[in-house]
Design an enzyme around this catalytic site. Structure first.
Site, mmCIF file in Angstrom:
data_model
loop_
_atom_site.group_PDB
_atom_site.id
_atom_site.type_symbol
_atom_site.label_atom_id
_atom_site.label_comp_id
_atom_site.label_asym_id
_atom_site.label_seq_id
_atom_site.Cartn_x
_atom_site.Cartn_y
_atom_site.Cartn_z
ATOM 1 N N THR A 181 79.858 -32.586 -30.423
ATOM 2 C CA THR A 181 80.659 -31.460 -29.953
ATOM 3 C C THR A 181 79.985 -30.131 -30.299
ATOM 4 O OG1 THR A 181 81.904 -31.497 -31.997
ATOM 5 C CG2 THR A 181 82.880 -32.612 -30.137
ATOM 6 N N ARG A 189 73.028 -31.920 -34.972
ATOM 7 C CA ARG A 189 72.919 -31.537 -36.382
ATOM 8 C C ARG A 189 72.197 -32.627 -37.137
ATOM 9 N NH1 ARG A 189 78.888 -29.263 -37.596
ATOM 10 N NH2 ARG A 189 78.789 -27.639 -36.025
ATOM 11 N N SER A 199 76.871 -24.731 -38.499
ATOM 12 C CA SER A 199 78.206 -24.224 -38.771
ATOM 13 C C SER A 199 78.481 -24.076 -40.269
ATOM 14 C CB SER A 199 79.226 -25.137 -38.096
ATOM 15 O OG SER A 199 80.506 -24.571 -38.197
ATOM 16 N N HIS A 200 79.466 -24.814 -40.766
ATOM 17 C CA HIS A 200 79.918 -24.674 -42.152
ATOM 18 C C HIS A 200 79.143 -25.594 -43.100
ATOM 19 C CE1 HIS A 200 81.863 -27.692 -39.809
ATOM 20 N NE2 HIS A 200 81.986 -28.402 -40.903
ATOM 21 N N ASP A 221 82.983 -18.754 -41.669
ATOM 22 C CA ASP A 221 82.023 -19.803 -42.024
ATOM 23 C C ASP A 221 80.585 -19.412 -41.713
ATOM 24 O OD1 ASP A 221 82.143 -19.996 -39.250
ATOM 25 O OD2 ASP A 221 81.747 -22.148 -39.279
ATOM 26 N N ASP A 251 78.432 -19.764 -39.296
ATOM 27 C CA ASP A 251 78.049 -19.126 -38.030
ATOM 28 C C ASP A 251 79.145 -18.228 -37.460
ATOM 29 O OD1 ASP A 251 79.625 -21.375 -37.550
ATOM 30 O OD2 ASP A 251 78.826 -21.635 -35.532
ATOM 31 N N ASP A 289 82.401 -18.709 -36.612
ATOM 32 C CA ASP A 289 83.441 -19.077 -35.642
ATOM 33 C C ASP A 289 84.734 -19.555 -36.301
ATOM 34 O OD1 ASP A 289 82.361 -21.464 -36.452
ATOM 35 O OD2 ASP A 289 81.937 -22.224 -34.427
ATOM 36 N N ARG A 290 84.674 -19.927 -37.584
ATOM 37 C CA ARG A 290 85.905 -20.363 -38.252
ATOM 38 C C ARG A 290 86.522 -19.230 -39.070
ATOM 39 N NH1 ARG A 290 85.261 -26.499 -40.522
ATOM 40 N NH2 ARG A 290 84.526 -27.406 -38.579
ATOM 41 N N GLU A 301 92.237 -24.980 -33.436
ATOM 42 C CA GLU A 301 92.100 -26.299 -34.039
ATOM 43 C C GLU A 301 92.519 -26.233 -35.498
ATOM 44 O OE1 GLU A 301 88.702 -28.894 -32.584
ATOM 45 O OE2 GLU A 301 87.731 -26.968 -32.858
ATOM 46 N N SER A 358 90.985 -27.245 -37.884
ATOM 47 C CA SER A 358 89.805 -27.072 -38.726
ATOM 48 C C SER A 358 89.402 -25.604 -38.824
ATOM 49 C CB SER A 358 88.668 -27.903 -38.160
ATOM 50 O OG SER A 358 88.468 -27.590 -36.788
ATOM 51 N N LYS A 397 85.235 -20.480 -30.588
ATOM 52 C CA LYS A 397 86.210 -19.958 -31.530
ATOM 53 C C LYS A 397 85.593 -18.759 -32.233
ATOM 54 C CE LYS A 397 84.940 -23.790 -34.536
ATOM 55 N NZ LYS A 397 84.971 -25.212 -34.199
ATOM 56 N N ARG A 415 88.692 -38.838 -41.179
ATOM 57 C CA ARG A 415 89.664 -37.764 -41.347
ATOM 58 C C ARG A 415 91.062 -38.316 -41.094
ATOM 59 N NH1 ARG A 415 86.120 -33.704 -41.847
ATOM 60 N NH2 ARG A 415 84.614 -33.201 -40.217
HETATM 61 C C1 G1P Z 1 84.826 -30.713 -36.918
HETATM 62 C C2 G1P Z 1 86.252 -30.287 -36.720
HETATM 63 C C3 G1P Z 1 86.480 -29.900 -35.275
HETATM 64 C C4 G1P Z 1 85.473 -28.821 -34.879
HETATM 65 C C5 G1P Z 1 84.063 -29.274 -35.188
HETATM 66 C C6 G1P Z 1 83.049 -28.175 -34.940
HETATM 67 O O1 G1P Z 1 84.542 -31.833 -36.116
HETATM 68 O O2 G1P Z 1 87.156 -31.307 -37.092
HETATM 69 O O3 G1P Z 1 87.793 -29.444 -35.133
HETATM 70 O O4 G1P Z 1 85.572 -28.532 -33.516
HETATM 71 O O5 G1P Z 1 83.966 -29.665 -36.556
HETATM 72 O O6 G1P Z 1 83.289 -27.056 -35.743
HETATM 73 P P1 G1P Z 1 84.566 -33.337 -36.669
HETATM 74 O O7 G1P Z 1 83.616 -33.392 -37.845
HETATM 75 O O8 G1P Z 1 85.971 -33.601 -37.114
HETATM 76 O O9 G1P Z 1 84.155 -34.185 -35.516
HETATM 77 ZN ZN ZN Z 2 81.183 -22.753 -37.404
#
Ligand code: G1P
Ligand code: ZN
Length: 543
Positions: free
Chosen positions: A18, A22, A113-114, A277, A279, A281-282, A363, A365, A376, A496
C-alpha cells in the site's frame, strides 16, 4: 556525461504494498537494487520520455544518494523535467500537492514513513500517479511484473547534481528544478484555514507543542506554526530532520511520542499537543490531559469541519478504513452524507476523492486528510484542529466530551504483535478464517458473536475488487474485533488486532478504555488462540 545501459537481473520478488516498496536500507543500497526498482517503475508507466516527475523524500539515511540515482535514470530515460525539493526534502503531502499543482506525470517519494531510518533500519520508495495519490493496485501489479522480467536499466554517468541551490539546471536533456519544499504547501494551508483566527488564538496566549520527531515536518511546522501563525519560538520541537530521526521511531502515537504524552498529561501541559511521522502524513492529537484516538479525531473533524473556510459549505461524504472505529459513521448519518468503508491503505480513498464522493477520510493508524491532496496529511489535521479550537473557543477535552455526549463513544484500541514468524502468523489468520462460518451465536469470554466475515471491497468508482482485507467479528452489544496482517512491516509478520466497544449511555462516556475493552480483548485471544500459536501473551505495541 555518458549514457549507460547496464545489464542486470530481476530483483527478489516482492510486490510493492500500500505504501510502495519498503526494505531494509542495506537491501536498497545493494548492487543494482534501487536501479532495478526505479527502472521497473519507469517501464510500468510506459517510460518517462518527455515526462515531468516530482521527486523528494523524508530525509532519511540514503535519501540523498537515492535521489541522485533516480535523477540520473530519469535523464537517461529522456524525462523533460524533474521537480525536486531542496536538499531532496519533500513531505508526502507536499509531494502530492506538487504533483497536482504542476500537472506532472507523477512522482517518486522516498520514505519508509514511520519506520526508523539508518543503514540498519528501513528505506522505501513509492510511485504516485498524476492525481497525486499512491499508485493503485493495477499499477503496482505492473511494477512488480516489470521487476521480474528486467534485464537492463539505463543511467547517465555524471557527477552529483546540486540539490541545495534553488533554481534550474540541466542534466543531459532534462531540467532539474530545485524548489522550496515548504512554500507551495504553506500557501495551500493558508487557503484552507482561517489563519487570522488561529493567529489571534496564539496571540491570546494559547500554547501548543508540536513534536516533529526529527523528521520531515520540522521545517513545515516551523514555517507555518511559528512564522506564519505566530506561535512562540520553540513551539516546534525536534524540528531538524535527521537521517536516523535521532535514533527514534518517527511514529506519532502514545508509545513513540512519549515525551509529548508525558508533557500533555503532566501539570505543565500546554493547551494542545501534536506530532507527525517520518514523512509527514500521520498525526497525533492530544489535549491537556486528553489523548484523542485517531478514529475519534476523524469523527470530530468531520463534525466540525464547517468551522474552517475550505469546508464551510459542508462535506460531500466521509470515508474510513474498515478497522477504523465507526465513530465517523454516526457523524455522517447526522450530517446526511454518505460514509464509505474501504480496505486499509490510503490508495483506496483516491477514487472516492477524485470522483467527489468524499471530502474527508481517515484511518485508525493516525492518518487523516481531505480532498486538498491525495495523501493523508499530518499538518493539515493539526491545522484543522487549531481552526476548530479557535472558532469554537473550546478546549480539546470540552470538544471531545460534547462530541461523545451527542454521538456516543467508540472505545478503541489496536494491539500489535510484531516480528512473528510468518508461518505462525498465517496459521492464526487461516484458523480464524476457517472458523468464521461457525462463530455466529457462540459465546466467548461472556460475549455472544453476532457477525463474522472477511472484509472485501468493490470500489464504487472503478468496480475493482479487493478481497481478504481483514477478518471482522461483531458481538451483541456493539463490540467488535478485527484481525489483519500488516502489509508494511519489514521484519517477519505483524498481526494487528483492533478492538472496539460502543457506549452511548451518558454515564459511560468517561471510563478507562482498557477496562471497557477487556472483555473483547479476551474474546479476541480465545477466538484466535494467538498465545498457543505464536507463544505471545501480550502485544508489543498498544495504541
Ligand atoms: C499501516 C496502517 C495503515 C496505513 C499504512 C501506511 O499499514 O495500518 O492504516 O495506511 O500503514 O501508512 P499495515 O502495516 O497495517 O498494513
Ligand atoms: Zn507516513
Amino acid at each position: 556525461m555518458k549514457l549507460l545501459s547496464v545489464a542486470t537481473s530481476p530483483i527478489d520478488g516482492q510486490k510493492p504494498g500500500t505504501s510502495g516498496l519498503r526494505k531494509k536500507t542495506r537491501v536498497f543500497m545493494g548492487r543494482h537494487y534501487l536501479e532495478n526498482y526505479v527502472q521497473a517503475i519507469f517501464n510500468a508507466i510506459g517510460g518517462v520520455q518527455g515526462k515531468s516527475l516530482v521527486i523528494g523524500g523524508d530525509g532519511r539515511y540514503f535519501n540523498d544518494r537515492a535521489i541522485q540515482v533516480i535523477l540520473r535514470m530519469a535523464a537517461a530515460g529522456g524525462a523533460a523535467r524533474a521537480i525536486v525539493g531542496q536538499g531532496g526534502i519533500l513531505s508526502t503531502p507536499a509531494a502530492s500537492h506538487l504533483i497536482r499543482k504542476r500537472h506532472s506525470d507523477g512522482g517518486l517519494i522516498l520514505s519508509a514513513s514511520h519506520n526508523p531510518g539508518g543503514p540498519d533500519e528501513d528505506f522505501g520508495l513509492k510511485y504516485n500517479t498524476p492525481n497525486g495519490g499512491p499508485a493503485p493496485e493495477h499499477v503496482t501489479d505492473r511494477i512488480y511484473a516489470e521487476s521480474q522480467g528486467l534485464s537492463t536499466y539505463q543511467i547517465i554517468e555524471t557527477t552529483d547534481i546540486d540539490l541545495d541551490t534553488l533554481g534550474q539546471s540541466a542534466l543531459a536533456g532534462m531540467i532539474v528544478e530545485v524548489v522550496d519544499p515548504v512554500a507551495d504547501y504553506a500557501a495551500m494551508m493558508q487557503q484552507l484555514f482561517d489563519f487570522e483566527a488561529i493567529r489571534a488564538l496564539f496571540a491570546g496566549g494559547f500554547r501548543m507543542r508540536f513534536d516533529a520527531m526529527h523528521a520531515v515536518t520540522g521545517p513545515y511546522a516551523k514555517a507555518i506554526l511559528e512564522d506564519a501563525l505566530g506561535a512562540p519560538q520553540g513551539t516546534v520541537v525536534n524540528a531538524v530532520p535527521l537521517p536516523d530521526f535521532g535514533g527514534g521511531h518517527p511514529d506519532p502515537n502514545p508509545i513513540w511520542a512519549k515525551d509529548l504524552m508525558n508533557l500533555m498529561m503532566g501539570p505543565d501541559a500546554p493547551d494542545f499537543g501534536a506530532a507527525s511521522d517520518g514523512d509527514g502524513d500521520r498525526n497525533m492529537i492530544v489535549g491537556r490531559g486528553c489523548y484523542v484516538t485517531p478514529s475519534d479525531s476523524l469523527a470530530l473533524l468531520a463534525a466540525q469541519a464547517h468551522l474552517a473556510p475550505a469546508y464551510a459549505k459542508g462535506l460531500k461524504g466521509v470515508a474510513r478504513s474498515m478497522p477504523t472505529s465507526a465513530a465517523v459513521d454516526r457523524v455522517a448519518v447526522s450530517l446526511g452524507i454518505p460514509a464509505y468503508e474501504t480496505p486499509t491503505g490510503w490508495k483506496f480513498f483516491g477514487n472516492l476523492l477524485d470522483a467527489g464522493h468524499a471530502t474527508i477520510c481517515g484511518e485508525e493508524s493516525a492518518g487523516t486528510g481531505s480532498d486538498h491532496v491525495r495523501e493523508k496529511d499530518g499538518l493539515w489535521a493539526v491545522l484543522l484542529w487549531l481552526n476548530i479550537l479557535a472558532a469554537s473557543g473550546k478546549s480539546v477535552d470540552e470538544l471531545m466530551r460534547d462530541h461523545w455526549a451527542r454521538y456516543g463513544r467508540n472505545y478503541y484500541s489496536r494491539h500489535d504483535y510484531e516480528g512473528i514468524a510468518k508461518a505462525a502468523a498465517d496459521a492464526v489468520i487461516e484458523n480464524l478464517r476457517m472458523a468464521l462460518p461457525t462463530l455466529v451465536g457462540r459465546t466467548v469470554a461472556g460475549l455472544t458473536v453476532s457477525s463474522a466475515d472477511e472484509f472485501g471491497y468493490e470500489d464504487p468508482v472503478d468496480g475493482s475488487v479487493s478481497t481478504g482485507q481483514g477478518l471482522r467479528i461483531g458481538f451483541d452489544g456493539g463490540q467488535r474485533v478485527v484481525f489483519r496482517l500488516s502489509g508494511t512491516g519489514t521484519d517477519g509478520a505483524t498481526i494487528r488486532i483492533y478492538l472496539e466497544a460502543l457506549r452511548t449511555d451518558p454515564d459511560h462516556l468517561a471510563l478507562d478504555p482498557a477496562d471497557v475493552l477487556k472483555p473483547v480483548a479476551q474474546a479476541a485471544g480465545e477466538l484466535s488462540r494467538l498465545a498457543a500459536l505464536t507463544g505471545r501473551t501480550s502485544p508489543d505495541v498498544i495504541t
